[in-house]
Motif scaffolding. Structure first.
Motif, short mmCIF file in Angstrom:
data_model
loop_
_atom_site.label_atom_id
_atom_site.label_comp_id
_atom_site.label_asym_id
_atom_site.label_seq_id
_atom_site.Cartn_x
_atom_site.Cartn_y
_atom_site.Cartn_z
N VAL A 340 0.84 -1.20 0.00
CA VAL A 340 0.00 0.00 0.00
C VAL A 340 0.88 1.25 0.00
CG1 VAL A 340 -1.63 1.35 1.38
CG2 VAL A 340 -1.97 -1.11 1.10
N ASN A 341 1.91 1.24 0.82
CA ASN A 341 2.84 2.37 0.89
C ASN A 341 3.49 2.61 -0.47
OD1 ASN A 341 4.12 4.38 2.53
ND2 ASN A 341 5.97 3.12 2.59
N PHE A 342 3.90 1.53 -1.12
CA PHE A 342 4.54 1.61 -2.45
C PHE A 342 3.55 2.14 -3.49
CE2 PHE A 342 5.54 -0.23 -6.57
CZ PHE A 342 6.89 0.04 -6.71
N ASP A 343 2.35 1.54 -3.52
CA ASP A 343 1.35 1.95 -4.51
C ASP A 343 0.90 3.39 -4.31
OD1 ASP A 343 1.48 -0.53 -5.68
OD2 ASP A 343 -0.29 -1.32 -4.64
N ALA A 344 0.94 3.86 -3.06
CA ALA A 344 0.51 5.22 -2.78
C ALA A 344 1.56 6.25 -3.17
CB ALA A 344 0.17 5.38 -1.29
N GLY A 345 2.74 5.79 -3.58
CA GLY A 345 3.74 6.70 -4.10
C GLY A 345 4.84 7.09 -3.13
N ALA A 346 5.00 6.38 -2.03
CA ALA A 346 6.06 6.71 -1.08
C ALA A 346 7.42 6.65 -1.77
CB ALA A 346 6.03 5.74 0.11
N GLU A 347 8.22 7.71 -1.59
CA GLU A 347 9.52 7.77 -2.25
C GLU A 347 10.68 7.52 -1.31
OE1 GLU A 347 10.34 11.01 -4.81
OE2 GLU A 347 8.31 11.13 -5.62
N THR A 348 10.49 7.79 -0.02
CA THR A 348 11.58 7.64 0.94
C THR A 348 11.03 7.08 2.25
OG1 THR A 348 11.38 9.80 2.02
CG2 THR A 348 12.63 9.72 -0.05
N PRO A 349 11.92 6.68 3.16
CA PRO A 349 11.47 6.22 4.48
C PRO A 349 10.78 7.32 5.29
CG PRO A 349 13.67 5.39 4.03
CD PRO A 349 13.35 6.38 2.94
N ALA A 350 10.87 8.56 4.83
CA ALA A 350 10.18 9.64 5.54
C ALA A 350 8.68 9.39 5.59
CB ALA A 350 10.47 10.98 4.87
N ALA A 351 8.15 8.66 4.60
CA ALA A 351 6.72 8.32 4.63
C ALA A 351 6.38 7.56 5.90
CB ALA A 351 6.36 7.50 3.39
N GLY A 352 7.30 6.68 6.32
CA GLY A 352 7.09 5.95 7.56
C GLY A 352 7.10 6.87 8.76
N ALA A 353 8.00 7.86 8.76
CA ALA A 353 8.06 8.81 9.87
C ALA A 353 6.76 9.61 9.95
CB ALA A 353 9.25 9.75 9.69
N PHE A 354 6.23 10.02 8.80
CA PHE A 354 4.96 10.75 8.80
C PHE A 354 3.82 9.85 9.29
CE2 PHE A 354 7.00 13.22 5.13
CZ PHE A 354 7.55 14.14 6.00
N THR A 355 3.87 8.57 8.93
CA THR A 355 2.87 7.62 9.43
C THR A 355 2.93 7.54 10.95
OG1 THR A 355 2.99 6.30 7.39
CG2 THR A 355 2.12 5.22 9.36
N ALA A 356 4.14 7.49 11.50
CA ALA A 356 4.30 7.43 12.95
C ALA A 356 3.71 8.67 13.61
CB ALA A 356 5.78 7.31 13.30
#
Length: 584
Positions: A340-356
């Motif tokens: 889901v993260n990949f398909d939504a267009g996440a480009e860097t691990p920062a997407a995980g930080a924003f999720t947190a």
């Protein structure tokens, strides 16, 4: 100046954030934020559900999804991997801790922290020592069999919540027996809620997107609505329980969830507890790493990116250590949320930080809203998620491809279902090693001949080639070590019996990457026997590292034949028959 650069590269090896962080752009920020919103929506109900699966309070699921994600963003190398609680690791956690503490007690939660600490420490140690290759001891078919069996166990374990009954057990027979014995206690209101939520979630997964597409819904909105399916189920069932006072009719609910950020916690350092959890922690670490790195490599390949398996060990280890000190339990990279993260267009691990950050906001502001959330809905969320892991087709695939792989998969599935996940994990490791040993214990040895008009040699059973009755050309298609050393010795003895017309045996070693001491002794025995028969033993196409090791022994000094650079040179020198025979 040079030392500074080297030092910087060394630091960058352990802190990948310094690499992608330097080139972080506004476009990447926008894509990462959007991906974080979708994953956060998906992860809120999943976190609560997986905490319940692990036998822990629902807030533990949220806590486990905050600090670990932040730490992975700093230390991990995958641009798309979403770290957090996952079904298989949660089941393993419940199964392991249930043997050392009673669910619902302070000791149970403390054991979960210790398990996460041990798992994290082991992963970091493996990463520092660059031992990511150890995960290769688990074959893919065995892992697939274990995950399939675990998915069945997890789904079965949640039936008690769908039915609103008490049940227990860690194996499939125990669970089914307990459920059947308590069927008379079924709460039909809970059944209605759980069944409705399960059917709705299956419909969302399979039919919502095609339906929205037919209605000409914008693709972006259709994607968000599909990913938010579990949230819709949570809202609808929670409102129903609150509006109709269904809790008074026996429907079990989540209840009060603390409004707080993850607390600072200290794992128990009891020697007895560590001794009881150490081996399970290692097995959980290996299973989690294999699952995680497989997902990370698959997603990275789609964008022509690369991951560092050794650094992934450090990233996952840091995430587990973060869980241990913030009220959580073991984590790894999840397949569904990573996709889901990949398909939504996440480009860097920062997407995980924003999720947190999004989950932290949820932990502070939204937890009162889940007071009336029925546990049957969380069970439905788990069932729908884990049934996607069940792949019984692996049995058919391995049966048609490799009997040995089929036996390993089938044994892993049966042992996991009948004896529990701990036995399943251990048997998976043992079966993977035994499968490797079995396959290499009988290496493929082909007798080869010269393809007419060329300098190539091929199997005499597959090609029309030139042979000489006085020369036996054997191509060994495996490294030689203690497991298969005797096999080659017996093979040559049967092929070159006493009284035969063979005068030379050439071992074509182009596929031999290693010769250990046991194999060296077998080669010496072969050499002595052939010498007594006045038959020369020759080697060809020996690789440099193998030749270096042979030179450190006395084998070459006692060799009654020669070592040739190529198989053609050996044939040209030894096959002097004026009329070589053609063989099919």
């Amino acid at each position: 100046m040079r030392s500074k650069i080297t030092s910087g590269r060394g630091i960058g090896r352990y802190f990948p954030v310094l690499d992608w962080g330097r080139t972080y752009s506004r476009s990447a920020l926008s894509n990462d934020l959007f991906a974080a919103v979708i994953v956060t929506i998906m992860l809120i109900p999943q976190s609560l559900a997986y905490a319940m699966l692990a036998g822990l309070p629902p807030e533990a699921g949220l806590y486990t999804s905050i600090a670990p994600i932040m730490l992975y963003a700093v230390f991990g190398t995958s641009r798309s991997l979403a770290v957090g609680p996952v079904a298989v690791v949660s089941l393993l956690t419940a199964s392991v801790i249930g043997q050392v503490a009673e669910q619902g007690t302070a000791g149970y939660a403390a054991a979960a922290l210790t398990l996460a600490m041990l798992s994290g420490g082991f992963l970091v140690l493996m990463g520092v020592l660059r031992l990511g290759l150890l995960a290769n001891f688990l074959s893919h078919p065995v892992i697939a069999g274990f995950i399939t069996a675990s998915g069945i166990l997890i789904a079965t374990s949640q039936l008690k919540h769908i039915l609103g009954i008490e049940a227990h057990g860690h194996t499939l027979p125990e669970m089914l027996g307990s459920i059947l014995s308590h069927l008379s206690q079924t709460n039909w209101v809970t059944v209605a809620i759980g069944t409705s939520a399960t059917l709705f979630l299956f419909w969302v997964r399979s039919f919502l997107r095609p339906t929205l597409t037919k209605l000409r819904t914008p693709p972006l909105l259709a994607d968000i609505l599909t990913k938010a399916g579990p949230v819709f189920a949570v809202v609808a069932t929670t409102v129903s329980v609150w509006a109709f006072d269904l809790a008074d009719q026996g429907v079990l609910i989540v209840g009060a969830v603390p409004q707080s950020l993850p607390p600072f916690t200290v794992p128990s350092l009891s020697f007895d507890l560590i001794e009881a959890l150490l081996l399970p922690a290692i097995l959980i670490s290996i299973i989690g790493f294999v699952e995680s790195v497989s997902v990370a490599q698959t997603l990275a390949a789609k964008r022509r990116q690369r991951i560092d398996p050794d650094q992934e060990l450090i990233g996952l280890g840091a995430a587990n250590l973060g869980a241990a000190f913030t009220g959580g339990f073991p984590v790894t990279g999840g397949f569904a949320r990573s996709v889901v993260n990949f398909d939504a267009g996440a480009e860097t691990p920062a997407a995980g930080a924003f999720t947190a950050i999004g989950l932290a906001v949820a932990a502070l502001a939204l937890t009162p809203l889940v007071y009336f959330l029925p546990t049957a809905t969380l069970a439905a969320t788990i069932i729908v998620a884990v049934l996607g892991l069940v792949d019984l087709s692996i049995l058919k695939k391995t049966w048609s491809y490799s009997c040995a792989d089929f036996v390993a998969v089938a044994a892993t599935i049966l042992l996991t279902l009948l004896l529990g996940v701990e036995v399943g994990v251990a048997s998976g490791v043992v079966l993977s090693v035994l499968l490797h040993l079995y396959k290499t214990s009988q290496p493929h040895v082909a007798e080869v001949g010269l393809v007419p008009g060329t300098q190539h040699f091929r199997n005499i059973k597959r090609h029309a080639v030139l042979t000489d009755p006085r020369v036996v050309n054997l191509r060994v298609d495996e490294s030689l070590y203690f497991v298969n050393a005797r096999f080659l010795e017996d093979y040559i003895q049967s092929r070159v019996p006493d009284g035969c017309t063979v005068r030379h045996v050439i071992l074509m070693c182009s596929a031999v990457n290693e010769v250990d001491y046991s194999a060296l002794e077998s080669l010496e025995s072969i050499n002595l026997r052939l010498a007594d028969m006045d038959v020369g033993l020759h080697l060809s196409e020996v690789k440099g590292p193998v030749m270096d090791r042979l030179r450190r022994s006395r084998f070459l000094e006692g060799l009654n034949g020669q070592v040739f650079l190529s198989q053609f040179d050996a044939w040209d020198h030894l096959a002097r028959s004026p009329q070589p025979n053609a063989a099919a």
